[in-house]
Design an enzyme around this catalytic site. Structure first.
Site, PDB file in Angstrom:
ATOM      1  N   ASN A 182       0.831  -1.199   0.000  1.00 54.15           N
ATOM      2  CA  ASN A 182       0.000   0.000   0.000  1.00 54.15           C
ATOM      3  C   ASN A 182       0.870   1.255   0.000  1.00 54.15           C
ATOM      4  OD1 ASN A 182       0.929   0.312   2.640  1.00 54.15           O
ATOM      5  ND2 ASN A 182      -0.929  -0.536   3.555  1.00 54.15           N
ATOM      6  N   SER A 205      -3.478  -0.914  -9.921  1.00 57.19           N
ATOM      7  CA  SER A 205      -3.461  -1.682 -11.160  1.00 57.19           C
ATOM      8  C   SER A 205      -4.065  -0.882 -12.308  1.00 57.19           C
ATOM      9  CB  SER A 205      -4.229  -2.989 -10.973  1.00 57.19           C
ATOM     10  OG  SER A 205      -4.098  -3.810 -12.105  1.00 57.19           O
ATOM     11  N   GLN A 227      -9.589  -5.611 -13.896  1.00 57.20           N
ATOM     12  CA  GLN A 227      -8.550  -4.826 -13.228  1.00 57.20           C
ATOM     13  C   GLN A 227      -9.134  -3.839 -12.229  1.00 57.20           C
ATOM     14  OE1 GLN A 227      -5.179  -5.756 -13.585  1.00 57.20           O
ATOM     15  NE2 GLN A 227      -6.519  -7.345 -14.389  1.00 57.20           N
ATOM     16  N   HIS A 230      -9.273  -4.749  -8.429  1.00 60.71           N
ATOM     17  CA  HIS A 230      -8.163  -4.594  -7.485  1.00 60.71           C
ATOM     18  C   HIS A 230      -8.429  -3.516  -6.440  1.00 60.71           C
ATOM     19  CE1 HIS A 230      -5.098  -7.346  -8.978  1.00 60.71           C
ATOM     20  NE2 HIS A 230      -5.522  -7.064 -10.199  1.00 60.71           N
ATOM     21  N   GLU A 275       0.189  -0.175 -17.351  1.00 67.51           N
ATOM     22  CA  GLU A 275       0.780  -1.398 -16.803  1.00 67.51           C
ATOM     23  C   GLU A 275       0.515  -2.570 -17.749  1.00 67.51           C
ATOM     24  OE1 GLU A 275       0.379  -4.085 -12.714  1.00 67.51           O
ATOM     25  OE2 GLU A 275      -1.190  -2.661 -13.264  1.00 67.51           O
ATOM     26  N   HIS A 276      -0.744  -2.774 -18.101  1.00 69.78           N
ATOM     27  CA  HIS A 276      -1.144  -3.836 -19.033  1.00 69.78           C
ATOM     28  C   HIS A 276      -1.780  -3.204 -20.265  1.00 69.78           C
ATOM     29  CE1 HIS A 276      -1.880  -5.416 -14.861  1.00 69.78           C
ATOM     30  NE2 HIS A 276      -1.146  -6.415 -15.305  1.00 69.78           N
ATOM     31  N   ASP A 309      -1.671 -12.931 -15.338  1.00 66.67           N
ATOM     32  CA  ASP A 309      -1.486 -12.842 -13.892  1.00 66.67           C
ATOM     33  C   ASP A 309      -1.260 -14.205 -13.260  1.00 66.67           C
ATOM     34  OD1 ASP A 309      -1.712 -10.121 -13.776  1.00 66.67           O
ATOM     35  OD2 ASP A 309      -3.809 -10.095 -13.133  1.00 66.67           O
ATOM     36  N   GLU A 363      40.745  16.931 -19.010  1.00 70.40           N
ATOM     37  CA  GLU A 363      40.066  16.978 -17.713  1.00 70.40           C
ATOM     38  C   GLU A 363      40.997  17.397 -16.577  1.00 70.40           C
ATOM     39  OE1 GLU A 363      38.046  13.269 -17.118  1.00 70.40           O
ATOM     40  OE2 GLU A 363      36.570  13.701 -18.681  1.00 70.40           O
ATOM     41  N   HIS A 368      46.109  10.449 -13.782  1.00 65.80           N
ATOM     42  CA  HIS A 368      45.512   9.498 -14.713  1.00 65.80           C
ATOM     43  C   HIS A 368      46.391   9.370 -15.963  1.00 65.80           C
ATOM     44  CE1 HIS A 368      41.998   9.903 -12.202  1.00 65.80           C
ATOM     45  NE2 HIS A 368      41.258   9.120 -12.988  1.00 65.80           N
TER      46      HIS A 368
END
Length: 376
Positions: A182, A205, A227, A230, A275-276, A309, A363, A368
Protein backbone atom coordinates in the site's frame (compact mmCIF):
# COMPACT_ATOMS: atom_id res chain seq x y z
CA UNK A 1 -1.91 16.36 10.84
CA UNK A 2 1.28 14.66 9.65
CA UNK A 3 1.81 13.97 5.98
CA UNK A 4 2.58 10.49 4.70
CA UNK A 5 6.30 11.16 4.22
CA UNK A 6 6.84 12.47 7.76
CA UNK A 7 4.65 9.77 9.31
CA UNK A 8 6.60 6.95 7.63
CA UNK A 9 9.95 8.59 8.34
CA UNK A 10 9.23 8.71 12.07
CA UNK A 11 8.32 5.02 12.19
CA UNK A 12 11.41 4.03 10.20
CA UNK A 13 13.68 6.11 12.42
CA UNK A 14 12.09 4.77 15.60
CA UNK A 15 12.63 1.16 14.49
CA UNK A 16 16.17 1.90 13.32
CA UNK A 17 16.97 3.51 16.68
CA UNK A 18 15.15 1.23 19.14
CA UNK A 19 15.22 -2.02 17.16
CA UNK A 20 13.10 -4.99 18.20
CA UNK A 21 11.36 -3.13 21.00
CA UNK A 22 9.90 -0.60 18.57
CA UNK A 23 9.16 -3.27 15.95
CA UNK A 24 7.09 -5.24 18.47
CA UNK A 25 5.17 -2.14 19.49
CA UNK A 26 4.20 -1.37 15.90
CA UNK A 27 3.30 -5.02 15.27
CA UNK A 28 0.89 -4.96 18.21
CA UNK A 29 -0.51 -1.60 17.14
CA UNK A 30 -1.07 -2.27 13.45
CA UNK A 31 -1.37 -6.07 13.16
CA UNK A 32 -2.61 -6.90 16.66
CA UNK A 33 0.22 -9.43 16.91
CA UNK A 34 2.69 -9.93 19.76
CA UNK A 35 4.12 -13.41 19.14
CA UNK A 36 7.37 -14.57 17.51
CA UNK A 37 8.00 -12.94 14.15
CA UNK A 38 9.63 -15.86 12.36
CA UNK A 39 7.36 -18.64 11.13
CA UNK A 40 8.25 -21.95 12.78
CA UNK A 41 8.84 -25.28 11.05
CA UNK A 42 5.63 -26.54 12.61
CA UNK A 43 3.67 -23.71 11.00
CA UNK A 44 5.06 -24.66 7.59
CA UNK A 45 3.91 -28.25 8.17
CA UNK A 46 0.48 -27.12 9.36
CA UNK A 47 0.08 -24.89 6.30
CA UNK A 48 0.91 -27.75 3.94
CA UNK A 49 -1.88 -29.81 5.50
CA UNK A 50 -4.36 -26.95 5.08
CA UNK A 51 -3.81 -26.58 1.32
CA UNK A 52 -6.04 -29.03 -0.61
CA UNK A 53 -4.25 -31.51 -2.86
CA UNK A 54 -5.95 -30.12 -5.97
CA UNK A 55 -4.72 -26.61 -5.11
CA UNK A 56 -1.21 -27.96 -4.56
CA UNK A 57 -1.24 -29.35 -8.08
CA UNK A 58 -2.49 -26.01 -9.45
CA UNK A 59 0.30 -24.15 -7.66
CA UNK A 60 2.97 -26.63 -8.75
CA UNK A 61 1.91 -26.59 -12.42
CA UNK A 62 1.76 -22.79 -12.40
CA UNK A 63 5.25 -22.63 -10.93
CA UNK A 64 6.56 -25.01 -13.59
CA UNK A 65 5.25 -22.69 -16.31
CA UNK A 66 6.81 -19.66 -14.61
CA UNK A 67 10.13 -21.46 -14.25
CA UNK A 68 10.19 -22.48 -17.93
CA UNK A 69 9.53 -18.91 -19.10
CA UNK A 70 12.00 -17.20 -16.76
CA UNK A 71 14.81 -19.73 -17.19
CA UNK A 72 15.25 -18.47 -20.76
CA UNK A 73 16.17 -15.02 -19.40
CA UNK A 74 19.21 -16.21 -17.46
CA UNK A 75 22.68 -15.26 -18.58
CA UNK A 76 25.88 -15.18 -16.59
CA UNK A 77 28.42 -13.83 -19.06
CA UNK A 78 28.67 -11.73 -22.26
CA UNK A 79 32.20 -11.58 -23.67
CA UNK A 80 33.97 -10.69 -26.88
CA UNK A 81 37.62 -10.70 -27.96
CA UNK A 82 39.34 -7.98 -29.99
CA UNK A 83 43.06 -7.86 -30.89
CA UNK A 84 43.83 -10.33 -28.14
CA UNK A 85 41.88 -8.32 -25.54
CA UNK A 86 38.91 -9.59 -23.55
CA UNK A 87 35.86 -7.39 -22.91
CA UNK A 88 32.42 -7.97 -21.51
CA UNK A 89 30.11 -8.36 -18.58
CA UNK A 90 29.78 -11.05 -15.97
CA UNK A 91 26.60 -11.33 -13.93
CA UNK A 92 26.47 -12.18 -10.23
CA UNK A 93 23.31 -12.79 -8.19
CA UNK A 94 22.34 -10.48 -5.36
CA UNK A 95 23.31 -12.20 -2.12
CA UNK A 96 20.19 -11.66 -0.03
CA UNK A 97 16.77 -10.26 -0.92
CA UNK A 98 13.55 -9.49 0.90
CA UNK A 99 10.09 -10.08 -0.56
CA UNK A 100 7.06 -8.23 0.78
CA UNK A 101 3.81 -10.16 0.26
CA UNK A 102 0.71 -8.00 0.92
CA UNK A 103 -1.78 -9.30 3.45
CA UNK A 104 -5.04 -7.56 2.52
CA UNK A 105 -5.76 -10.31 0.02
CA UNK A 106 -3.36 -13.26 0.31
CA UNK A 107 -1.25 -13.19 -2.84
CA UNK A 108 0.71 -16.43 -3.26
CA UNK A 109 1.13 -15.47 -6.93
CA UNK A 110 3.22 -12.47 -5.82
CA UNK A 111 5.65 -14.80 -4.09
CA UNK A 112 5.82 -17.02 -7.17
CA UNK A 113 6.44 -14.08 -9.51
CA UNK A 114 9.30 -12.74 -7.41
CA UNK A 115 10.69 -15.92 -5.89
CA UNK A 116 11.07 -17.95 -9.08
CA UNK A 117 13.25 -15.47 -11.03
CA UNK A 118 15.25 -14.90 -7.84
CA UNK A 119 16.00 -18.61 -7.56
CA UNK A 120 16.86 -18.87 -11.26
CA UNK A 121 19.27 -15.95 -10.82
CA UNK A 122 20.99 -17.83 -8.00
CA UNK A 123 19.99 -15.65 -5.05
CA UNK A 124 21.20 -17.58 -2.01
CA UNK A 125 19.08 -16.06 0.76
CA UNK A 126 15.46 -14.95 0.60
CA UNK A 127 13.48 -13.47 3.48
CA UNK A 128 9.71 -13.05 3.13
CA UNK A 129 7.60 -10.68 5.21
CA UNK A 130 3.81 -10.67 5.22
CA UNK A 131 1.24 -9.28 7.67
CA UNK A 132 -0.30 -11.93 9.94
CA UNK A 133 -4.05 -12.42 10.13
CA UNK A 134 -5.21 -13.67 13.52
CA UNK A 135 -1.58 -14.43 14.26
CA UNK A 136 -1.06 -16.66 11.22
CA UNK A 137 0.39 -16.44 7.72
CA UNK A 138 -1.81 -17.53 4.83
CA UNK A 139 -1.17 -21.26 4.23
CA UNK A 140 -0.92 -20.81 0.45
CA UNK A 141 1.88 -18.28 0.89
CA UNK A 142 3.73 -20.68 3.20
CA UNK A 143 3.25 -23.57 0.78
CA UNK A 144 4.73 -21.56 -2.09
CA UNK A 145 7.62 -20.51 0.16
CA UNK A 146 8.33 -24.15 0.98
CA UNK A 147 8.35 -25.12 -2.71
CA UNK A 148 10.84 -22.31 -3.34
CA UNK A 149 13.08 -23.50 -0.52
CA UNK A 150 12.45 -20.33 1.50
CA UNK A 151 12.78 -20.99 5.22
CA UNK A 152 12.71 -17.37 6.41
CA UNK A 153 9.15 -16.08 6.56
CA UNK A 154 8.28 -13.34 9.04
CA UNK A 155 4.92 -12.16 10.39
CA UNK A 156 5.58 -8.53 9.65
CA UNK A 157 3.61 -6.01 7.64
CA UNK A 158 3.62 -2.40 6.58
CA UNK A 159 6.39 0.06 7.36
CA UNK A 160 7.71 -2.24 10.09
CA UNK A 161 8.42 -5.01 7.59
CA UNK A 162 10.35 -2.67 5.31
CA UNK A 163 12.33 -1.30 8.27
CA UNK A 164 13.17 -4.80 9.49
CA UNK A 165 14.50 -5.85 6.09
CA UNK A 166 16.39 -2.61 5.44
CA UNK A 167 17.96 -2.17 8.88
CA UNK A 168 18.32 -5.80 9.92
CA UNK A 169 15.92 -5.73 12.86
CA UNK A 170 14.88 -9.24 13.91
CA UNK A 171 16.68 -10.66 10.86
CA UNK A 172 19.81 -10.12 8.80
CA UNK A 173 19.42 -7.07 6.60
CA UNK A 174 18.73 -7.68 2.95
CA UNK A 175 20.42 -6.18 -0.09
CA UNK A 176 17.27 -5.46 -2.10
CA UNK A 177 13.54 -5.39 -1.37
CA UNK A 178 10.89 -6.64 -3.81
CA UNK A 179 7.11 -6.80 -3.73
CA UNK A 180 4.06 -4.52 -3.87
CA UNK A 181 2.26 -2.85 -1.00
CA UNK A 182 0.00 0.00 0.00
CA UNK A 183 1.01 3.66 0.07
CA UNK A 184 2.73 3.25 3.45
CA UNK A 185 4.84 0.36 2.17
CA UNK A 186 5.67 2.26 -1.02
CA UNK A 187 6.74 5.34 0.92
CA UNK A 188 8.86 3.21 3.25
CA UNK A 189 10.55 1.57 0.26
CA UNK A 190 11.21 4.98 -1.26
CA UNK A 191 12.83 6.23 1.94
CA UNK A 192 15.11 3.22 2.50
CA UNK A 193 16.31 3.21 -1.11
CA UNK A 194 20.04 3.80 -1.02
CA UNK A 195 20.40 1.80 2.18
CA UNK A 196 19.05 -1.15 0.20
CA UNK A 197 17.91 -1.53 -3.38
CA UNK A 198 14.23 -1.70 -4.30
CA UNK A 199 12.40 -3.09 -7.30
CA UNK A 200 9.86 -0.34 -7.96
CA UNK A 201 7.07 1.66 -6.37
CA UNK A 202 3.97 -0.22 -7.44
CA UNK A 203 0.78 1.79 -7.69
CA UNK A 204 -2.85 0.87 -8.41
CA UNK A 205 -3.46 -1.68 -11.16
CA UNK A 206 -4.02 -0.41 -14.72
CA UNK A 207 -5.31 -1.78 -17.98
CA UNK A 208 -5.69 -0.25 -21.42
CA UNK A 209 -7.41 -2.12 -24.23
CA UNK A 210 -7.04 -1.26 -27.90
CA UNK A 211 -9.96 -2.81 -29.75
CA UNK A 212 -11.63 -2.49 -33.14
CA UNK A 213 -14.98 -3.61 -34.57
CA UNK A 214 -13.83 -7.24 -34.67
CA UNK A 215 -13.45 -7.48 -30.87
CA UNK A 216 -15.99 -9.38 -28.80
CA UNK A 217 -17.58 -6.70 -26.64
CA UNK A 218 -18.14 -9.07 -23.71
CA UNK A 219 -14.47 -10.08 -23.70
CA UNK A 220 -13.35 -6.46 -23.72
CA UNK A 221 -15.70 -5.39 -20.94
CA UNK A 222 -14.78 -8.38 -18.77
CA UNK A 223 -11.09 -7.57 -19.11
CA UNK A 224 -11.57 -3.91 -18.21
CA UNK A 225 -13.65 -4.79 -15.16
CA UNK A 226 -11.16 -7.45 -14.04
CA UNK A 227 -8.55 -4.83 -13.23
CA UNK A 228 -10.99 -2.50 -11.50
CA UNK A 229 -11.55 -5.38 -9.07
CA UNK A 230 -8.16 -4.59 -7.49
CA UNK A 231 -9.53 -1.49 -5.78
CA UNK A 232 -11.11 1.93 -6.15
CA UNK A 233 -7.85 3.51 -7.36
CA UNK A 234 -7.42 1.04 -10.24
CA UNK A 235 -7.66 2.46 -13.75
CA UNK A 236 -9.10 1.17 -17.01
CA UNK A 237 -9.00 2.71 -20.48
CA UNK A 238 -10.68 1.58 -23.69
CA UNK A 239 -9.10 2.91 -26.89
CA UNK A 240 -11.34 1.95 -29.76
CA UNK A 241 -12.43 2.78 -33.29
CA UNK A 242 -15.87 1.25 -32.67
CA UNK A 243 -18.70 3.51 -31.52
CA UNK A 244 -20.78 0.45 -30.59
CA UNK A 245 -18.00 -0.96 -28.39
CA UNK A 246 -17.40 2.45 -26.82
CA UNK A 247 -21.07 2.75 -25.85
CA UNK A 248 -21.19 -0.82 -24.52
CA UNK A 249 -18.15 -0.34 -22.27
CA UNK A 250 -19.11 3.09 -20.93
CA UNK A 251 -19.32 2.06 -17.29
CA UNK A 252 -18.22 3.64 -14.03
CA UNK A 253 -14.44 3.50 -13.67
CA UNK A 254 -13.76 2.95 -17.38
CA UNK A 255 -12.39 5.83 -19.46
CA UNK A 256 -13.41 5.41 -23.09
CA UNK A 257 -11.50 7.15 -25.89
CA UNK A 258 -13.03 6.92 -29.36
CA UNK A 259 -10.23 7.21 -31.93
CA UNK A 260 -10.18 7.88 -35.67
CA UNK A 261 -7.97 4.87 -36.43
CA UNK A 262 -5.79 2.26 -34.75
CA UNK A 263 -2.67 4.38 -35.15
CA UNK A 264 -4.30 7.01 -32.95
CA UNK A 265 -5.19 4.28 -30.45
CA UNK A 266 -1.51 3.32 -30.29
CA UNK A 267 -0.52 6.96 -29.86
CA UNK A 268 -2.92 7.34 -26.92
CA UNK A 269 -1.64 4.11 -25.38
CA UNK A 270 1.92 5.44 -25.48
CA UNK A 271 0.77 8.60 -23.70
CA UNK A 272 -0.90 6.54 -20.98
CA UNK A 273 2.02 4.08 -20.66
CA UNK A 274 -0.23 1.49 -19.00
CA UNK A 275 0.78 -1.40 -16.80
CA UNK A 276 -1.14 -3.84 -19.03
CA UNK A 277 -2.04 -3.25 -22.68
CA UNK A 278 -4.34 -5.63 -24.49
CA UNK A 279 -4.67 -5.38 -28.27
CA UNK A 280 -7.83 -7.10 -29.47
CA UNK A 281 -8.04 -6.25 -33.15
CA UNK A 282 -8.26 -8.14 -36.41
CA UNK A 283 -4.46 -8.07 -36.80
CA UNK A 284 -3.00 -7.19 -33.38
CA UNK A 285 0.59 -7.98 -34.37
CA UNK A 286 0.55 -5.05 -36.80
CA UNK A 287 0.33 -2.59 -33.90
CA UNK A 288 3.21 -3.96 -31.81
CA UNK A 289 5.86 -1.85 -33.55
CA UNK A 290 3.86 1.29 -32.72
CA UNK A 291 3.84 0.61 -28.97
CA UNK A 292 6.74 2.11 -27.03
CA UNK A 293 5.35 2.50 -23.51
CA UNK A 294 3.65 -0.44 -21.81
CA UNK A 295 4.54 -2.81 -19.00
CA UNK A 296 3.18 -5.76 -20.95
CA UNK A 297 1.46 -6.22 -24.31
CA UNK A 298 -1.10 -9.01 -24.69
CA UNK A 299 -2.29 -9.82 -28.19
CA UNK A 300 -5.60 -11.29 -29.29
CA UNK A 301 -8.81 -12.37 -27.58
CA UNK A 302 -7.27 -15.25 -25.63
CA UNK A 303 -4.52 -13.35 -23.83
CA UNK A 304 -6.43 -11.47 -21.14
CA UNK A 305 -4.61 -9.91 -18.21
CA UNK A 306 -5.88 -12.49 -15.67
CA UNK A 307 -4.33 -15.26 -17.79
CA UNK A 308 -0.99 -13.45 -17.60
CA UNK A 309 -1.49 -12.84 -13.89
CA UNK A 310 -1.90 -16.51 -13.13
CA UNK A 311 -0.98 -19.18 -15.65
CA UNK A 312 0.77 -17.99 -18.82
CA UNK A 313 4.14 -18.09 -17.08
CA UNK A 314 4.99 -14.46 -17.84
CA UNK A 315 5.69 -12.10 -14.95
CA UNK A 316 2.96 -9.84 -13.62
CA UNK A 317 5.24 -7.49 -11.66
CA UNK A 318 4.96 -4.46 -13.96
CA UNK A 319 5.47 -0.68 -13.87
CA UNK A 320 2.44 1.45 -13.02
CA UNK A 321 1.54 5.12 -12.92
CA UNK A 322 3.20 5.89 -16.25
CA UNK A 323 6.50 4.33 -15.16
CA UNK A 324 6.45 2.16 -18.30
CA UNK A 325 8.00 5.21 -19.99
CA UNK A 326 11.30 4.40 -18.24
CA UNK A 327 11.06 0.94 -16.67
CA UNK A 328 9.78 -2.52 -17.45
CA UNK A 329 8.68 -5.93 -16.29
CA UNK A 330 10.49 -7.80 -13.51
CA UNK A 331 12.99 -10.29 -14.95
CA UNK A 332 15.72 -12.63 -13.77
CA UNK A 333 18.24 -9.85 -14.43
CA UNK A 334 16.68 -7.69 -11.69
CA UNK A 335 18.20 -10.16 -9.25
CA UNK A 336 21.66 -9.99 -10.81
CA UNK A 337 24.43 -7.40 -10.92
CA UNK A 338 26.35 -6.79 -14.15
CA UNK A 339 30.09 -6.44 -13.52
CA UNK A 340 32.49 -5.12 -16.15
CA UNK A 341 35.27 -7.56 -17.07
CA UNK A 342 38.27 -6.59 -19.19
CA UNK A 343 41.78 -7.84 -19.90
CA UNK A 344 43.65 -5.73 -22.45
CA UNK A 345 46.59 -6.94 -24.51
CA UNK A 346 49.81 -4.90 -24.67
CA UNK A 347 49.26 -4.38 -28.38
CA UNK A 348 45.82 -2.83 -27.98
CA UNK A 349 46.80 -0.79 -24.93
CA UNK A 350 49.71 0.84 -26.74
CA UNK A 351 47.59 1.41 -29.86
CA UNK A 352 44.86 3.33 -28.03
CA UNK A 353 46.35 4.85 -24.89
CA UNK A 354 46.83 8.16 -26.71
CA UNK A 355 43.05 8.60 -26.52
CA UNK A 356 43.06 8.24 -22.75
CA UNK A 357 46.13 10.44 -22.30
CA UNK A 358 44.56 13.30 -24.23
CA UNK A 359 41.22 12.98 -22.41
CA UNK A 360 43.10 13.04 -19.09
CA UNK A 361 44.82 16.26 -20.20
CA UNK A 362 41.47 17.81 -21.15
CA UNK A 363 40.07 16.98 -17.71
CA UNK A 364 43.18 18.08 -15.86
CA UNK A 365 43.82 14.61 -14.43
CA UNK A 366 47.61 14.41 -14.54
CA UNK A 367 47.91 11.29 -12.38
CA UNK A 368 45.51 9.50 -14.71
CA UNK A 369 47.66 10.51 -17.68
CA UNK A 370 50.80 9.32 -15.93
CA UNK A 371 49.24 5.91 -15.18
CA UNK A 372 48.79 5.42 -18.92
CA UNK A 373 52.09 6.96 -20.00
CA UNK A 374 54.30 4.94 -17.63
CA UNK A 375 53.46 1.61 -19.26
CA UNK A 376 55.82 0.27 -21.93
Amino acid sequence: MKGLEEYVREILEDIRRRGLEALREYSERFDNYSGPFRVSEGEFEEAEELVPEEDKRVIEETMERLWEYHARQFRDVELYIKRGSLYGLIYRPIGRIGIYVPGGKPLPSTLMMVGIPARIAGVREIAVTTPPKDGKVNPYVLYVAKLLGIEEVYKLGGVGAIAAMAYGVGMRRVDKIFGPGNRFVNEAKRQVFGIVGIDSLAGPSEIAVIADESADKDYVLADLLSQLEHGKDSKAWLLTTSRELADYCSREGIEVLLCRNLEECAEKANEIAPEHLEIITENPEELVDLIENAGAIYLGPYTPVPAADYFLGVNHVLPTGGAARFSGVLTVMDFMKPITLARVSREEFLAYRRLGMRLAEIEGMEAHRRSLEVRR
